[in-house]
Design a protein around this motif. Structure first.
Motif, PDB file in Angstrom:
ATOM      1  N   VAL A  35      68.816   5.730  49.123  1.00 14.57           N
ATOM      2  CA  VAL A  35      69.357   5.853  50.470  1.00 14.57           C
ATOM      3  C   VAL A  35      68.574   6.935  51.200  1.00 14.57           C
ATOM      4  O   VAL A  35      68.473   8.074  50.717  1.00 14.57           O
ATOM      5  N   LEU A  36      68.011   6.602  52.347  1.00 20.39           N
ATOM      6  CA  LEU A  36      67.143   7.536  53.063  1.00 20.39           C
ATOM      7  C   LEU A  36      67.979   8.474  53.929  1.00 20.39           C
ATOM      8  O   LEU A  36      68.025   8.353  55.152  1.00 20.39           O
ATOM      9  N   ASP A  37      68.639   9.406  53.280  1.00 21.38           N
ATOM     10  CA  ASP A  37      69.457  10.399  53.978  1.00 21.38           C
ATOM     11  C   ASP A  37      68.636  11.683  54.091  1.00 21.38           C
ATOM     12  O   ASP A  37      68.347  12.336  53.071  1.00 21.38           O
ATOM     13  N   PRO A  38      68.239  12.083  55.306  1.00 20.62           N
ATOM     14  CA  PRO A  38      67.392  13.283  55.459  1.00 20.62           C
ATOM     15  C   PRO A  38      68.001  14.531  54.849  1.00 20.62           C
ATOM     16  O   PRO A  38      67.279  15.375  54.305  1.00 20.62           O
ATOM     17  N   ASP A  49      59.053   6.012  58.497  1.00 15.98           N
ATOM     18  CA  ASP A  49      59.683   5.729  59.789  1.00 15.98           C
ATOM     19  C   ASP A  49      59.904   4.233  59.999  1.00 15.98           C
ATOM     20  O   ASP A  49      60.707   3.838  60.846  1.00 15.98           O
ATOM     21  N   MET A  50      59.201   3.400  59.237  1.00 18.49           N
ATOM     22  CA  MET A  50      59.431   1.953  59.317  1.00 18.49           C
ATOM     23  C   MET A  50      60.707   1.577  58.576  1.00 18.49           C
ATOM     24  O   MET A  50      61.329   0.553  58.864  1.00 18.49           O
ATOM     25  N   LEU A  51      61.099   2.412  57.611  1.00 16.00           N
ATOM     26  CA  LEU A  51      62.309   2.133  56.842  1.00 16.00           C
ATOM     27  C   LEU A  51      63.550   2.716  57.504  1.00 16.00           C
ATOM     28  O   LEU A  51      64.631   2.155  57.419  1.00 16.00           O
ATOM     29  N   LYS A  52      63.378   3.842  58.167  1.00 17.46           N
ATOM     30  CA  LYS A  52      64.493   4.479  58.874  1.00 17.46           C
ATOM     31  C   LYS A  52      63.917   5.175  60.092  1.00 17.46           C
ATOM     32  O   LYS A  52      63.037   6.034  59.968  1.00 17.46           O
ATOM     33  N   ASP A  53      64.404   4.819  61.268  1.00 19.56           N
ATOM     34  CA  ASP A  53      63.845   5.317  62.518  1.00 19.56           C
ATOM     35  C   ASP A  53      63.836   6.846  62.552  1.00 19.56           C
ATOM     36  O   ASP A  53      64.834   7.500  62.248  1.00 19.56           O
ATOM     37  N   LYS A 105      60.903  13.046  61.683  1.00 19.07           N
ATOM     38  CA  LYS A 105      61.370  14.083  62.606  1.00 19.07           C
ATOM     39  C   LYS A 105      62.685  14.691  62.135  1.00 19.07           C
ATOM     40  O   LYS A 105      62.850  15.919  62.103  1.00 19.07           O
ATOM     41  N   THR A 106      63.643  13.847  61.747  1.00 14.15           N
ATOM     42  CA  THR A 106      64.947  14.356  61.315  1.00 14.15           C
ATOM     43  C   THR A 106      64.840  15.088  59.980  1.00 14.15           C
ATOM     44  O   THR A 106      65.558  16.065  59.756  1.00 14.15           O
ATOM     45  N   LEU A 130      65.153  -6.733  52.239  1.00 12.92           N
ATOM     46  CA  LEU A 130      64.923  -7.972  52.987  1.00 12.92           C
ATOM     47  C   LEU A 130      65.445  -7.852  54.413  1.00 12.92           C
ATOM     48  O   LEU A 130      64.866  -8.399  55.347  1.00 12.92           O
ATOM     49  N   MET A 131      66.551  -7.129  54.589  1.00 13.10           N
ATOM     50  CA  MET A 131      67.059  -6.904  55.937  1.00 13.10           C
ATOM     51  C   MET A 131      66.037  -6.131  56.757  1.00 13.10           C
ATOM     52  O   MET A 131      65.778  -6.453  57.913  1.00 13.10           O
ATOM     53  N   GLN A 132      65.418  -5.101  56.152  1.00 13.20           N
ATOM     54  CA  GLN A 132      64.432  -4.307  56.867  1.00 13.20           C
ATOM     55  C   GLN A 132      63.192  -5.133  57.182  1.00 13.20           C
ATOM     56  O   GLN A 132      62.616  -5.025  58.270  1.00 13.20           O
TER      57      GLN A 132
END
Length: 823
Positions: A118-121, A153-157, A161-162, A376-378
């Motif tokens: 999970v891409l949680d900053p 950034d392609m996986l999570k906008d 930066k965040t 697959l959703m991404q």
């Protein structure tokens, strides 16, 4: 010991000298792993380990030395810094980035994001800090952290930066200074900015732009590859295309000659699968498929007999594909050997009449419908909704949708987005994109087809149902009504219907505004049910003004009626009398509503901008200004309008002189507003408590503006100079120039120069202060005040400093921080 430190870091994949200690690979396994890499499989840490073990280390690419030099420079800064690597698809950017980390693992804690996490900053930031701080409990030499973000950034906008902000916050929490460098590897089709000091560009046209030394190294490596893989090297498409001693376009055309005119009906399963793989790898580069999913697709029905291998089943296409193992997750994947091959194959398929829309539909039905996984959703989101950013302007639709729309028509595009909306039933992205497609694809020069706007409204409401009260999702519905109105008013139609459409648009924009007011920034959210956004959504306010201004775009009767009603003239006569009480109530308040939004944008565009290097589009101010002029009266001319001075190079602020600034602040001030305290400061009486003024200024900002300005850059309004307070325009200076010469390295001498112009430098007053991390203090007129650093990367350690003092709407800012030598 390194394994013990890193085993608890769930979000990170750490590389260190002991990573493969104890792992044994037989010769055949090593041969197969490395052959897959040369064919085009994504790089893994194991590839670098085996390459060195075999005495065939990878070529250090063009850009390698610059990246390494930047990283080694930043390791002295004891803060969070970023190096960017922009690479075109297929240019080997990921391999280059991992090569740098592999070579620096002895001097840095080198790590990248783990697969399928999970891409949680906030989680990633805590893991990075733990990775570095746990060194205190070891006998190892303290090392800085080097984190690779590979197309994150392609996986999570805006993940880069965040994450950078989250790392800053974590460092402040532990009150420590640690060097953390982010290597941000970004895949981009086009490059626009090439003058960035912290950025390296890697172009896909390798054989045309290769340095001589790099070509020599590739020649030597190529000879070694040919010798070791003498029976296979001709199929190493990934390596051969990057090698550069060949014409890559001609090479790609030759290897893709297996593409023949496909059967339109009853196409073999392998032909269908390869078309899907090529399409996805073209429009969502870097995507891969699970091997077992591909094998299930090839099997028409379960069989008790032994199935041929995947390569055998794919036949003539097998040489263009790679089936490889991800050793981090021990999972098998399939992908096309190189993006250039995928591009060429898709082109050939289209030339032979194969419908790319049908191939996309086949992908959705067979790979997404049964197992709608996050990856697959991404991939689907990238293909159907991801719009390319070109020089700051985004395309209307994704590249795939644009191509299908041009070649196969609107019906196919809507079919695909409807299917994706059904498969990913909880995601608002797809119905939102479908609604946008319906209203943007309408030909405004033709009479209205009401069905298009009805469908757009249906899908916009469906997106809202999936993500209620999200202002950015709600904006789509408001835009549907606005575009419907604009289309309607191009021709002479029933005035009452035009007013009804205008009312629907205004109502939708008002609801969007209310939702935006309730949204919080990422750093403020505690309750997971609250909608969050790193930036405040002003689109509702802008849309309101756009609809209001529409009444004046022509002299048609409908617009004259709209003008009369919106300015509450003749409200009880003719058309106005027919309107409901609710509509008439809104219209009576129109002047005040327009003025409120004008004032918002006047402050929003004066006090802030998207970031230090970018300005807001000029049309925002144009709409606000023209709408104010039509409904309220001539707007005040305290500030120069950027769109009126296109030939003049504008500075970072619109404010020209201190007198202009004071006039502007005077108009904006209210009781306990930040403008009030700025006026106190600019009209300072000796003996006033400066620290108290600054404290109240900051408190007032947090109350009035923090929610609206959030992550935007706060523009500096005035500076402390030898002549007193002066605006940047009066000093002919920009913030970027103010930072030149800053002493970021504590060990660096003060022999560097300040701003470009000596006369400007002499006008600035250098203020003494001190850093007590994370706080920066200024000693001003026998008073100590807290200031914000303009560049957080300059806050390295505790100690005496000097800097230039400026103010933005929030309060005091320290520019060009330099550490003072003790003794």
């Amino acid at each position: 010991m390194a394994n013990a430190i890193t085993e608890e870091l769930s979000s990170l994949d750490v590389v260190h000298p002991d990573k493969f200690k104890g792992r044994v690979f037989d010769r055949e396994k090593i041969h197969h792993i490395q052959a897959n890499f040369y064919k085009g499989a994504p790089p893994q840490w194991l590839n670098f380990y085996l390459a060195e073990k075999n005495g065939m280390p990878f070529v250090k690419r063009d850009g390698y030395e610059k990246i390494k030099s930047l990283i080694e420079t930043y390791q002295t800064r004891r803060t969070v810094t970023m190096v960017n690597l922009l690479h075109q698809p297929g240019s080997g950017g990921s391999t280059l980035a991992m090569q740098v980390l592999w070579d620096l693992q002895k001097d840095f804690w080198c790590t990248k994001l783990a697969t399928n996490v999970v891409l949680d900053p906030n989680v990633i930031a805590k893991d990075v800090i733990n990775l570095v701080t746990k060194q205190n409990n070891t006998k190892n030499r303290r090392k800085p952290a080097l984190l690779l973000l590979d197309n994150a950034d392609m996986l999570k906008d805006n993940l880069s930066k965040t994450l950078k902000k989250a790392l800053f916050d974590e460092l402040n929490e532990i009150d420590n200074s640690l060097p953390i460098i982010i290597l941000n590897c970004v895949r981009k089709a086009e490059f626009t900015e090439r003058d960035l000091n912290n950025t390296v560009f890697l172009n896909a046209k390798l054989n045309m732009e290769r340095e001589m030394w790099e070509k020599e190294e590739f020649d030597q490596h190529h000879r070694s590859v040919m010798k070791q893989y003498e029976n296979e090297h001709e199929k190493f498409h990934g390596f051969n295309i990057i090698y550069g001693d060949i014409d890559s376009a001609e090479y790609t055309a030759n290897v893709c000659n297996v593409i023949v005119p496909p059967k339109i009906k009853r196409r073999p399963r392998k032909d269908q699968l390869f078309a899907i793989l090529a399409l996805v790898n073209k429009y969502a580069p870097g995507s891969d498929f699970l091997l077992d999913q591909c094998e299930k697709f090839l099997q028409k029905s379960p069989s008790i007999h032994r199935q041929p291998s995947f390569e055998e089943q794919m036949g003539q296409f097998s040489d263009l594909l790679i089936a490889y193992t991800n050793f981090e997750t021990n999972t098998d994947y399939v992908c096309v050997a190189h993006p250039m091959i995928a591009n060429k194959c898709v082109q050939l398929f289209r030339d032979h009449g194969l419908s790319m829309g049908e191939v996309t539909y086949l992908f959705l039905q067979n790979f997404c419908a049964k197992i709608a996984s996050p990856s697959l959703m991404q991939t689907t989101k990238t293909m159907l909704t991801m719009r390319e950013d070109r020089n700051g302007d985004k395309d209307q639709f994704s590249t795939l949708i644009q191509h299908i729309s041009k070649g196969e028509g609107k019906i196919m595009c809507t079919r695909l987005m409807k299917e994706a909306s059904t498969i990913f039933g909880d995601r608002p992205t797809f119905p939102q994109a479908l609604a946008r497609f319906y209203y943007l694809m309408v030909d405004k020069s033709l009479p209205i087809i009401e069905k298009d706007y009805i469908n757009a409204e249906i899908w916009a409401r469906e997106a809202i149902r999936r993500h209620p009260n999200n202002s950015f999702i709600m904006d789509t519905l408001a835009q549907v009504h606005k575009h419907h109105l604009l289309h309607y008013m191009r021709r002479k139609y029933c005035p009452s219907k035009a007013l009804r459409l205008a009312f629907l648009a205004i109502k939708a924009f008002q609801e969007e505004e209310m939702a935006a007011e309730k949204e919080e920034g990422n750093e403020e959210v505690k309750d997971g049910t609250v909608n969050i956004s790193p930036t405040f959504n002003f689109l509702g306010k802008l849309g309101y003004l756009q609809v209001a201004l529409q009444g004046f775009v022509s002299d048609q009767n409908v617009n004259n009626d709209w003008c009369d009603v919106s300015t509450h003239k003749n409200i009880h006569e003719g058309l106005g009398f027919q309107l409901s009480r609710k509509i008439r109530k809104i219209m009576r308040n129109f002047e005040a509503e327009v003025n409120t939004r004008f004032e918002f944008f006047e402050k929003y565009l004066t006090y802030t901008k998207p970031d230090l290097k970018r300005d807001d589009p000029t049309f925002i101010r144009e709409y606000a200004d023209k709408c104010c002029e039509k409904y309220v009266g001539t707007p005040p001319r305290v500030l120069k309008m950027k769109f009126e001075d296109k030939e003049i190079e504008m500075l970072e602020t619109d404010v020209t002189t201190l007198t202009d600034l004071q006039g502007f602040l005077l108009r904006q001030k209210t009781d306990h507003s930040p403008e009030l305290y700025h006026l106190h400061l600019l009209q300072a009486n000796k003996g006033q408590d400066l620290s108290n003024v600054v404290m109240k200024m900051r408190q007032a900002y947090n109350t009035m503006y923090e929610k609206f300005f959030r992550s935007r850059y706060l523009v500096p309004l005035y500076m402390k100079s030898t002549k007193g307070w002066q605006t940047l325009s009066e000093l002919l200076l920009q913030p970027s120039k103010l930072e030149k010469g800053a002493c970021n390295d504590p060990n660096e001498t003060e022999g560097r120069t300040g701003p470009d112009h000596r006369d400007i430098e002499e006008c600035l007053m250098r203020i003494q202060g001190r850093i007590e991390r994370p706080i920066v203090l200024a000693f001003l007129e026998d008073t100590v005040i807290e200031v914000e650093p303009h560049n957080k990367e300059q806050v390295l350690r505790n100690g005496a400093i000097s800097f230039y003092l400026g103010f933005n709407i929030k309060g005091p800012v320290a520019f060009n921080i330099k550490y003072e030598h003790s003794g």
